[in-house]
Design a protein around this motif. Structure first.
Motif, PDB file in Angstrom:
ATOM      1  N   VAL A   3       0.841  -1.195   0.000  1.00 53.68           N
ATOM      2  CA  VAL A   3       0.000   0.000   0.000  1.00 53.68           C
ATOM      3  C   VAL A   3       0.875   1.244   0.000  1.00 53.68           C
ATOM      4  O   VAL A   3       0.624   2.195  -0.729  1.00 53.68           O
ATOM      5  N   VAL A   4       1.934   1.239   0.800  1.00 57.40           N
ATOM      6  CA  VAL A   4       2.842   2.381   0.865  1.00 57.40           C
ATOM      7  C   VAL A   4       3.541   2.583  -0.473  1.00 57.40           C
ATOM      8  O   VAL A   4       3.734   3.712  -0.923  1.00 57.40           O
ATOM      9  N   MET A   5       3.919   1.501  -1.133  1.00 56.16           N
ATOM     10  CA  MET A   5       4.814   1.580  -2.284  1.00 56.16           C
ATOM     11  C   MET A   5       4.135   1.810  -3.637  1.00 56.16           C
ATOM     12  O   MET A   5       4.805   2.066  -4.606  1.00 56.16           O
ATOM     13  N   ARG A   6       2.826   1.747  -3.719  1.00 55.04           N
ATOM     14  CA  ARG A   6       2.196   1.946  -5.027  1.00 55.04           C
ATOM     15  C   ARG A   6       2.162   3.429  -5.397  1.00 55.04           C
ATOM     16  O   ARG A   6       2.357   4.307  -4.570  1.00 55.04           O
ATOM     17  N   ASP A   7       1.911   3.691  -6.678  1.00 57.20           N
ATOM     18  CA  ASP A   7       1.785   5.067  -7.157  1.00 57.20           C
ATOM     19  C   ASP A   7       0.708   5.796  -6.365  1.00 57.20           C
ATOM     20  O   ASP A   7      -0.346   5.239  -6.067  1.00 57.20           O
ATOM     21  N   GLY A   8       0.996   7.031  -6.038  1.00 59.62           N
ATOM     22  CA  GLY A   8       0.036   7.886  -5.345  1.00 59.62           C
ATOM     23  C   GLY A   8       0.407   9.319  -5.638  1.00 59.62           C
ATOM     24  O   GLY A   8       0.693   9.670  -6.776  1.00 59.62           O
ATOM     25  N   ALA A   9       0.447  10.151  -4.596  1.00 56.24           N
ATOM     26  CA  ALA A   9       0.906  11.525  -4.768  1.00 56.24           C
ATOM     27  C   ALA A   9       2.381  11.532  -5.179  1.00 56.24           C
ATOM     28  O   ALA A   9       2.835  12.446  -5.852  1.00 56.24           O
ATOM     29  N   LEU A  10       3.103  10.498  -4.757  1.00 54.39           N
ATOM     30  CA  LEU A  10       4.481  10.269  -5.219  1.00 54.39           C
ATOM     31  C   LEU A  10       4.473   9.065  -6.144  1.00 54.39           C
ATOM     32  O   LEU A  10       3.831   8.057  -5.837  1.00 54.39           O
ATOM     33  N   PRO A  11       5.189   9.128  -7.257  1.00 56.53           N
ATOM     34  CA  PRO A  11       5.281   7.935  -8.111  1.00 56.53           C
ATOM     35  C   PRO A  11       6.058   6.826  -7.396  1.00 56.53           C
ATOM     36  O   PRO A  11       6.950   7.094  -6.585  1.00 56.53           O
ATOM     37  N   ALA A  12       5.722   5.588  -7.704  1.00 54.21           N
ATOM     38  CA  ALA A  12       6.385   4.436  -7.080  1.00 54.21           C
ATOM     39  C   ALA A  12       7.893   4.474  -7.306  1.00 54.21           C
ATOM     40  O   ALA A  12       8.666   4.087  -6.428  1.00 54.21           O
ATOM     41  N   SER A  13       8.325   4.973  -8.471  1.00 56.70           N
ATOM     42  CA  SER A  13       9.766   5.025  -8.742  1.00 56.70           C
ATOM     43  C   SER A  13      10.480   5.969  -7.778  1.00 56.70           C
ATOM     44  O   SER A  13      11.600   5.687  -7.337  1.00 56.70           O
ATOM     45  N   LEU A  14       9.847   7.087  -7.413  1.00 56.12           N
ATOM     46  CA  LEU A  14      10.450   8.011  -6.454  1.00 56.12           C
ATOM     47  C   LEU A  14      10.464   7.376  -5.061  1.00 56.12           C
ATOM     48  O   LEU A  14      11.416   7.548  -4.300  1.00 56.12           O
ATOM     49  N   LYS A  15       9.432   6.623  -4.738  1.00 55.31           N
ATOM     50  CA  LYS A  15       9.422   5.923  -3.446  1.00 55.31           C
ATOM     51  C   LYS A  15      10.576   4.928  -3.373  1.00 55.31           C
ATOM     52  O   LYS A  15      11.217   4.790  -2.329  1.00 55.31           O
ATOM     53  N   GLU A  16      10.863   4.251  -4.480  1.00 61.18           N
ATOM     54  CA  GLU A  16      12.016   3.340  -4.514  1.00 61.18           C
ATOM     55  C   GLU A  16      13.317   4.096  -4.299  1.00 61.18           C
ATOM     56  O   GLU A  16      14.223   3.617  -3.623  1.00 61.18           O
ATOM     57  N   LYS A  17      13.419   5.292  -4.878  1.00 63.70           N
ATOM     58  CA  LYS A  17      14.615   6.114  -4.673  1.00 63.70           C
ATOM     59  C   LYS A  17      14.745   6.494  -3.197  1.00 63.70           C
ATOM     60  O   LYS A  17      15.847   6.482  -2.638  1.00 63.70           O
ATOM     61  N   ILE A  18      13.628   6.853  -2.577  1.00 66.87           N
ATOM     62  CA  ILE A  18      13.640   7.176  -1.143  1.00 66.87           C
ATOM     63  C   ILE A  18      14.117   5.969  -0.339  1.00 66.87           C
ATOM     64  O   ILE A  18      14.949   6.103   0.567  1.00 66.87           O
ATOM     65  N   LEU A  19      13.621   4.791  -0.665  1.00 67.16           N
ATOM     66  CA  LEU A  19      14.044   3.570   0.035  1.00 67.16           C
ATOM     67  C   LEU A  19      15.544   3.364  -0.104  1.00 67.16           C
ATOM     68  O   LEU A  19      16.207   2.941   0.851  1.00 67.16           O
ATOM     69  N   LEU A  20      16.078   3.672  -1.283  1.00 63.48           N
ATOM     70  CA  LEU A  20      17.517   3.508  -1.506  1.00 63.48           C
ATOM     71  C   LEU A  20      18.310   4.529  -0.690  1.00 63.48           C
ATOM     72  O   LEU A  20      19.324   4.181  -0.078  1.00 63.48           O
ATOM     73  N   VAL A  21      17.860   5.780  -0.666  1.00 61.18           N
ATOM     74  CA  VAL A  21      18.540   6.806   0.131  1.00 61.18           C
ATOM     75  C   VAL A  21      18.563   6.397   1.604  1.00 61.18           C
ATOM     76  O   VAL A  21      19.609   6.439   2.263  1.00 61.18           O
ATOM     77  N   VAL A  22      17.419   5.981   2.125  1.00 59.69           N
ATOM     78  CA  VAL A  22      17.342   5.570   3.536  1.00 59.69           C
ATOM     79  C   VAL A  22      18.244   4.369   3.802  1.00 59.69           C
ATOM     80  O   VAL A  22      19.000   4.354   4.782  1.00 59.69           O
ATOM     81  N   SER A  23      18.194   3.379   2.943  1.00 62.48           N
ATOM     82  CA  SER A  23      18.998   2.166   3.131  1.00 62.48           C
ATOM     83  C   SER A  23      20.489   2.478   3.088  1.00 62.48           C
ATOM     84  O   SER A  23      21.278   1.890   3.837  1.00 62.48           O
ATOM     85  N   GLY A  24      20.882   3.414   2.224  1.00 65.01           N
ATOM     86  CA  GLY A  24      22.277   3.835   2.167  1.00 65.01           C
ATOM     87  C   GLY A  24      22.691   4.532   3.447  1.00 65.01           C
ATOM     88  O   GLY A  24      23.760   4.244   4.009  1.00 65.01           O
ATOM     89  N   ILE A  25      21.867   5.446   3.942  1.00 64.09           N
ATOM     90  CA  ILE A  25      22.151   6.143   5.196  1.00 64.09           C
ATOM     91  C   ILE A  25      22.295   5.139   6.336  1.00 64.09           C
ATOM     92  O   ILE A  25      23.174   5.267   7.189  1.00 64.09           O
TER      93      ILE A  25
END
Length: 130
Positions: A3-25
């Motif tokens: 539910v969190v990861m599907r397209d919404g106000a943010l596209p799913a691809s940007l959510k994946e980028k956020i996940l990568l930034v967080v995981s890197g940190i």
């Protein structure tokens, strides 16, 4: 998670980028590997993904996305220091209130998953990615 990861106000691809930034940190190597692979499948150049995982400030993305990543960084590293001004910076970059809410949910979800993988000692080379 879905539910969190599907397209919404943010596209799913940007959510994946956020996940990568967080995981890197968070130095979550297992999650970094998973999200780099997902972004590769979505057509994001490997160089962009590498910067997102190691130093998002150098990633060749637009200022609108950088605003999201700055908020992501602070919410991950210093959640107790988030102020209205941090949220306002996201809105001032052109994002909606709904996009801000989805950013918070995505960052929080990613930190939760990172803690699980780190706590269980998951290392990328020992586990199959999804």
């Amino acid at each position: 998670g879905q539910v969190v990861m599907r397209d919404g106000a943010l596209p799913a691809s940007l959510k994946e980028k956020i996940l990568l930034v967080v995981s890197g940190i968070n130095s979550s190597s297992y999650c970094v590997a998973v999200h780099m692979e997902t972004l590769h499948r979505l057509g994001v150049p490997e160089k962009v993904a590498q910067y997102l995982a190691t130093d998002y400030t150098r990633a060749p993305v637009d200022d609108k996305e950088k605003a999201i990543f700055r908020f992501t960084d602070k919410l991950t590293r210093q959640p107790d220091h988030i102020e209205r001004a941090d949220a306002q910076a996201v809105l001032d970059a052109g994002w909606s209130e709904d996009a801000l809410v989805e950013t918070v949910l995505t960052v929080s979800f990613s930190n939760y998953v990172n803690r699980i993988s780190l706590g269980l000692g998951l290392v990328g080379e020992h586990f199959e990615t999804e």
